[in-house]
Motif scaffolding. Structure first.
Motif, mmCIF file in Angstrom:
data_model
loop_
_atom_site.group_PDB
_atom_site.id
_atom_site.type_symbol
_atom_site.label_atom_id
_atom_site.label_comp_id
_atom_site.label_asym_id
_atom_site.label_seq_id
_atom_site.Cartn_x
_atom_site.Cartn_y
_atom_site.Cartn_z
ATOM 1 N N LYS A 199 0.809 -1.221 0.000
ATOM 2 C CA LYS A 199 0.000 0.000 0.000
ATOM 3 C C LYS A 199 0.841 1.270 0.000
ATOM 4 C CE LYS A 199 -2.498 -3.351 2.133
ATOM 5 N NZ LYS A 199 -1.902 -4.589 2.683
ATOM 6 N N SER A 200 2.127 1.169 0.202
ATOM 7 C CA SER A 200 2.985 2.326 0.444
ATOM 8 C C SER A 200 3.164 3.203 -0.790
ATOM 9 C CB SER A 200 4.362 1.864 0.925
ATOM 10 O OG SER A 200 5.019 1.140 -0.110
ATOM 11 N N LEU A 201 3.737 4.378 -0.548
ATOM 12 C CA LEU A 201 4.097 5.290 -1.626
ATOM 13 C C LEU A 201 5.174 4.669 -2.512
ATOM 14 C CD1 LEU A 201 3.303 8.245 -2.438
ATOM 15 C CD2 LEU A 201 5.344 8.987 -1.197
ATOM 16 N N TYR A 202 6.105 3.968 -1.917
ATOM 17 C CA TYR A 202 7.259 3.414 -2.625
ATOM 18 C C TYR A 202 6.865 2.233 -3.508
ATOM 19 C CZ TYR A 202 12.010 1.382 -3.061
ATOM 20 O OH TYR A 202 13.197 0.869 -3.526
ATOM 21 N N LEU A 248 0.929 4.273 -6.776
ATOM 22 C CA LEU A 248 0.324 4.073 -8.086
ATOM 23 C C LEU A 248 -0.857 5.015 -8.305
ATOM 24 C CD1 LEU A 248 0.590 0.214 -8.115
ATOM 25 C CD2 LEU A 248 1.429 1.665 -9.957
ATOM 26 N N LEU A 249 -1.731 5.104 -7.312
ATOM 27 C CA LEU A 249 -2.889 5.993 -7.448
ATOM 28 C C LEU A 249 -2.454 7.445 -7.579
ATOM 29 C CD1 LEU A 249 -5.335 4.374 -4.873
ATOM 30 C CD2 LEU A 249 -5.565 4.355 -7.365
ATOM 31 N N TRP A 250 -1.452 7.850 -6.789
ATOM 32 C CA TRP A 250 -0.972 9.224 -6.904
ATOM 33 C C TRP A 250 -0.425 9.485 -8.301
ATOM 34 C CZ3 TRP A 250 3.782 10.950 -8.357
ATOM 35 C CH2 TRP A 250 3.901 12.349 -8.403
ATOM 36 N N ALA A 251 0.386 8.559 -8.844
ATOM 37 C CA ALA A 251 0.976 8.763 -10.171
ATOM 38 C C ALA A 251 -0.105 8.872 -11.242
ATOM 39 C CB ALA A 251 1.937 7.629 -10.490
ATOM 40 N N VAL A 296 -7.038 3.030 0.854
ATOM 41 C CA VAL A 296 -5.677 2.482 0.915
ATOM 42 C C VAL A 296 -5.118 2.635 2.325
ATOM 43 C CG1 VAL A 296 -3.328 2.672 0.014
ATOM 44 C CG2 VAL A 296 -5.284 2.936 -1.528
ATOM 45 N N HIS A 297 -5.374 3.779 2.940
ATOM 46 C CA HIS A 297 -4.896 3.979 4.303
ATOM 47 C C HIS A 297 -5.540 2.982 5.263
ATOM 48 C CE1 HIS A 297 -4.807 6.045 8.326
ATOM 49 N NE2 HIS A 297 -3.530 6.041 8.004
#
Length: 403
Positions: A59-62, A68-71, A94-95
């Protein structure tokens, strides 16, 4: 040698071809959208599998869904692609999924692999007051983290405070950022053997002094340089001088090129590997210190240019096309130098690496049957990099850039 030749390969992919890159970008995003499972998670690639992956995927940013959702959200917002779904409607879930099944077996603040990165993406995409309040609490709690580097500790999580301060101008974010500054300044001490100021990391049971952007010096000065305008004049000048002092003292030089070892390895003896990637080596040093004002210290400017030459001489990484330790990550060093100098050769170099990264992704898909669905090791990071090369400018996604 300033790099290990077996870790690099000759450039492939041909000359810059903007229509091809645009088509590849759209294809990568379509593949990312189509690869999700019925539970909304993306499959974990074997190259990102450590044998103990969380049940519901990362689930992480990395490595995970937040990145993925942010990108996808960022690329659509920038006009690069048109999506079939709306990422912002999914980020809060996601959180919740992370709290129920954390990526590293326990809930941790970590910017890259934990809660702070997910919360920041949630806030950036929705403006949620709940995410902002929880983010403030998590960043504050992580200030004394003893690892003393950006992956797990304050040098990473304080980046979230900086982004919130930039976006909102709320005093609480400025105060939180400066509280983190005090922690970094207190632990940044002069090392008599190295003849410069260093941080010491207590990481994975080992005491070391790393230099790179992933775990050491460069990653620690990165948020200080981002927020340098918030420092008093004396501390700001000391920051610039210490950056130049340390990088000059520990640079490895060959001809007109420069690289840095992963660390001093104090107190570990032995010759360190000479890596040339974002997390360890010249590419990450360039990207992390590019905000030191050009012209302020001419010797430092020359050092970064020499580092850029080393990245180009080494060529693309065999390891892959990702941001952390791949061709796109190294390419962002060229984009940073283009931004600092205005010299078109650095943009040309970045675009050459973009063409090569497309070849590398094609190889991976042919070999494994699918893409690598992450922001920092795989396809989403590559998609953002391609967009930035098309635009002729850009900064590291999910770190410099969260618009």
């Amino acid at each position: 040698m300033l790099f290990e030749s077996d870790r690099h390969e000759a450039l492939a992919g041909g000359v810059w071809d903007a229509p091809r890159v645009q088509a590849a970008l759209r294809g990568i995003v379509a593949d990312i959208e189509g690869a999700r499972g019925p539970d909304g998670a993306w499959p974990v690639h074997a190259l990102d599998e450590d044998g103990d992956s969380p049940r519901g995927g990362f689930k992480s940013l990395y490595l995970g869904r937040a990145g993925l959702l942010w990108a996808l959200w960022m690329l659509q917002r920038a006009g690069a692609v048109t999506l079939r779904s709306e990422p912002a409607t999914e980020i809060a879930a996601v959180h919740a999924a992370y709290l129920a099944d954390p990526d590293t077996s326990e809930v941790v603040p970590s910017y890259f692999l934990g809660e702070v990165g997910i919360l920041l993406a949630w806030w950036r995409m929705t403006g949620s007051a709940e995410s902002a309040d929880r983010l403030h609490e998590a960043v504050r709690a992580n200030i004394p983290n003893p690892t003393n580097e950006s992956l797990w500790a304050a040098p990473g999580t304080m980046v979230a405070a900086w982004h919130l301060w930039q976006a909102t101008s709320e005093p609480r974010w400025r105060a939180l950022f400066l509280a983190n500054v005090e922690q970094l300044w207190r632990t940044w001490v002069h090392d008599e053997a190295a003849h410069c100021h260093l941080w010491t990391q207590d990481l994975y049971g080992t005491i070391v002094q790393y230099l790179g952007a992933g775990h050491g010096f460069a990653g620690n000065v990165y948020p200080l340089l981002k927020g340098a305008s918030l420092l008093d004049a004396g501390r700001r000048e000391a920051l610039y001088e210490r950056c130049a002092e340390t990088l000059q003292a520990l640079a490895l030089r060959e001809g007109d090129a420069v690289n840095w070892p992963p660390g001093t390895y104090t107190p570990r003896p032995g010759r360190p590997r000479l890596l040339m990637q974002w997390c360890h080596g010249a590419p990450g040093v360039i990207a992390a210190t590019a905000d030191l004002p050009p012209g302020r210290l001419p010797a430092f400017d020359a050092l970064l240019l020499a580092a850029g030459r080393a990245v180009w001489q080494a060529g693309p990484l065999v390891k892959g096309y990702g941001l952390c330790h791949g061709t796109a990550g190294n390419g962002y060093a060229f984009l940073a130098l283009h931004r600092r100098t205005g010299d078109a050769q650095w943009l040309d170099h970045a675009r050459s690496f973009a063409m090569h990264a497309l070849v590398q992704r094609e190889r991976l898909v042919q070999a494994t049957g699918r893409g690598r669905y992450t922001l920092w090791t795989g396809d989403a990071g590559l998609a953002v990099y391609l967009w930035h090369c098309l635009q002729g400018q850009g900064a590291l996604p999910g770190l410099d850039l969260l618009q």
